[in-house]
Design a protein around this motif. Structure first.
Motif, PDB file in Angstrom:
ATOM      1  N   LEU A 225       1.002  -1.335  -0.117  1.00  0.00           N
ATOM      2  CA  LEU A 225      -0.032  -0.049  -0.043  1.00  0.00           C
ATOM      3  C   LEU A 225       0.947   1.201   0.111  1.00  0.00           C
ATOM      4  O   LEU A 225       0.562   2.233  -0.582  1.00  0.00           O
ATOM      5  N   ALA A 226       1.942   1.258   0.565  1.00  0.00           N
ATOM      6  CA  ALA A 226       2.796   2.393   0.688  1.00  0.00           C
ATOM      7  C   ALA A 226       3.345   2.785  -0.731  1.00  0.00           C
ATOM      8  O   ALA A 226       3.211   3.902  -1.085  1.00  0.00           O
ATOM      9  N   LYS A 227       3.327   1.766  -1.532  1.00  0.00           N
ATOM     10  CA  LYS A 227       4.064   1.730  -2.926  1.00  0.00           C
ATOM     11  C   LYS A 227       2.827   2.561  -3.825  1.00  0.00           C
ATOM     12  O   LYS A 227       2.918   3.373  -4.436  1.00  0.00           O
TER      13      LYS A 227
ATOM     14  N   ASN B 133       2.017   8.815  -4.270  1.00  0.00           N
ATOM     15  CA  ASN B 133       1.830  10.113  -4.587  1.00  0.00           C
ATOM     16  C   ASN B 133       0.603  10.584  -3.895  1.00  0.00           C
ATOM     17  O   ASN B 133      -0.233  11.536  -4.681  1.00  0.00           O
ATOM     18  N   THR B 134       0.246  10.308  -2.850  1.00  0.00           N
ATOM     19  CA  THR B 134      -0.758  10.894  -2.247  1.00  0.00           C
ATOM     20  C   THR B 134      -0.356  11.275  -0.711  1.00  0.00           C
ATOM     21  O   THR B 134       0.900  11.330  -0.434  1.00  0.00           O
ATOM     22  N   HIS B 135      -1.192  11.658   0.040  1.00  0.00           N
ATOM     23  CA  HIS B 135      -0.929  12.567   1.128  1.00  0.00           C
ATOM     24  C   HIS B 135      -1.099  11.606   2.235  1.00  0.00           C
ATOM     25  O   HIS B 135      -1.235  11.584   3.851  1.00  0.00           O
ATOM     26  N   VAL B 136      -1.278   9.879   2.174  1.00  0.00           N
ATOM     27  CA  VAL B 136      -1.427   8.941   2.813  1.00  0.00           C
ATOM     28  C   VAL B 136      -0.112   8.020   3.221  1.00  0.00           C
ATOM     29  O   VAL B 136       0.535   7.597   2.173  1.00  0.00           O
ATOM     30  N   THR B 137       0.233   8.009   4.208  1.00  0.00           N
ATOM     31  CA  THR B 137       1.338   7.129   4.614  1.00  0.00           C
ATOM     32  C   THR B 137       0.825   5.771   5.661  1.00  0.00           C
ATOM     33  O   THR B 137      -0.170   5.743   6.049  1.00  0.00           O
ATOM     34  N   VAL B 138       1.501   4.518   5.406  1.00  0.00           N
ATOM     35  CA  VAL B 138       1.265   3.186   5.897  1.00  0.00           C
ATOM     36  C   VAL B 138       2.438   2.774   6.528  1.00  0.00           C
ATOM     37  O   VAL B 138       3.328   2.380   5.687  1.00  0.00           O
ATOM     38  N   ASN B 139       2.124   2.376   7.652  1.00  0.00           N
ATOM     39  CA  ASN B 139       3.441   1.783   8.516  1.00  0.00           C
ATOM     40  C   ASN B 139       2.830   0.633   9.167  1.00  0.00           C
ATOM     41  O   ASN B 139       1.863   0.687   9.492  1.00  0.00           O
ATOM     42  N   SER B 140       3.764  -0.185   9.862  1.00  0.00           N
ATOM     43  CA  SER B 140       3.607  -1.105  10.864  1.00  0.00           C
ATOM     44  C   SER B 140       4.261  -1.006  11.990  1.00  0.00           C
ATOM     45  O   SER B 140       5.596  -0.459  11.993  1.00  0.00           O
TER      46      SER B 140
END
Length: 283
Positions: free
Chosen positions: A184-186, A190-197
């Motif tokens: 999802l991070a990939k 080009n958005t303002h959404v980050t995804v981390n665990s």
């Protein structure tokens, strides 16, 4: 000194117990509008009231969802789209481990639904609201860094194995959370959404739930002592500005990025995403 974040609206799955409950408390202490998701209305409402009283934050509420039911998740997603014009964050903290095979409302193994597929469906459904925020954040609860390194990532299967192995399904779900973070991070570059665990550390109130074997319960308690206790890592990743530059990362309980082994590859993450999308089309 922590900064109050009164403008942030954040959903926390599994908010009535364990890591979800502690993260919801930490977020409420920071002034966020916290929405905890619960399978049962009464327990969700009781916990929301408790957190509100404990943190002196009147902006804590609960919504009902069954993460083993695609219909229930869809209803919750629609409810959120009707109520909110954006969401600032999603904390995927719900999880359980059942020793015996239980088939949920969506026809899938509940170990798989609660620990991976439900969070996948919910996350994808709420993405438009997260994209509408000035800075959307998704954080997925993962495991102890040592276990993550030792675990060999295998993609989960929709059909349970025979004989049934709950430990294997749980390990596959853990891998899937980490791989989904990467995929999802990939996708959201080009958005303002980050995804981390992240590894939540030692949360004494946490439990696997269900009919987990005594061996797993004792092992979990012993492994928990390898981590710092109640470090508010989830709330920090969700609210502090220095973490907006990270996406696709795995953090330990001290908010330090942990490099994942090469076996958690981008190619495997892409394969999981495609597989998950295919499941959604058949349910």
């Amino acid at each position: 000194m922590q900064t109050k974040q009164k403008h942030l609206t954040i959903i926390v799955t599994g908010g009535t117990s364990g890591v979800g409950r502690q993260t919801a408390i930490d977020l409420a202490n920071r002034g966020c509008h916290v929405i905890i998701l619960s399978r049962h209305a009464q327990s969700g409402q009781s916990m929301a009231k408790f957190i509100s009283q404990q943190t002196h934050n009147t902006h804590v509420e609960s919504l009902v969802v069954d993460l083993t039911s695609t219909k229930s998740i869809t209803q919750l997603i629609n409810q959120c789209h009707q109520r909110f014009d954006h969401l600032d964050g999603l904390v995927n903290a719900a999880g359980a481990m059942f020793h015996h095979l239980i088939i949920g409302a969506n026809g899938l193994d509940e170990n798989l639904s609660l620990n991976y597929f439900g969070l996948y469906q919910l996350t994808m459904g709420l993405l438009p609201l997260l994209k509408s925020a000035s800075q959307g954040r998704i954080i997925n609860v993962a495991g102890l860094p040592l276990i993550v390194r030792l675990n060999h990532p295998v993609l989960p299967e929709s059909t349970p194995s025979t004989p049934y192995n709950a430990n294997a399904v749980f390990a596959q779900s853990l891998s899937a959370r980490l791989l989904l973070t990467i995929a999802l991070a990939k996708e959201l570059t080009n958005t303002h959404v980050t995804v981390n665990s992240f590894h939540p550390g030692n949360v004494p109130a946490s439990h696997f739930g269900g009919d987990t074997s005594w061996f797993v319960k004792i092992s979990g308690q012993l492994l928990a002592h390898l981590s710092a206790k109640n470090t508010a890592v989830g709330a920090r990743l969700m609210t502090e500005s220095q973490f907006t530059k990270y996406s696709g990362q795995f953090f330990d309980e001290h908010c330090r990025p942990v490099k994942l082994p090469a076996k958690y590859s981008s190619a495997l993450a892409d394969e999981l995403l495609a597989k998950s999308q295919s499941w959604m089309e058949t349910l």
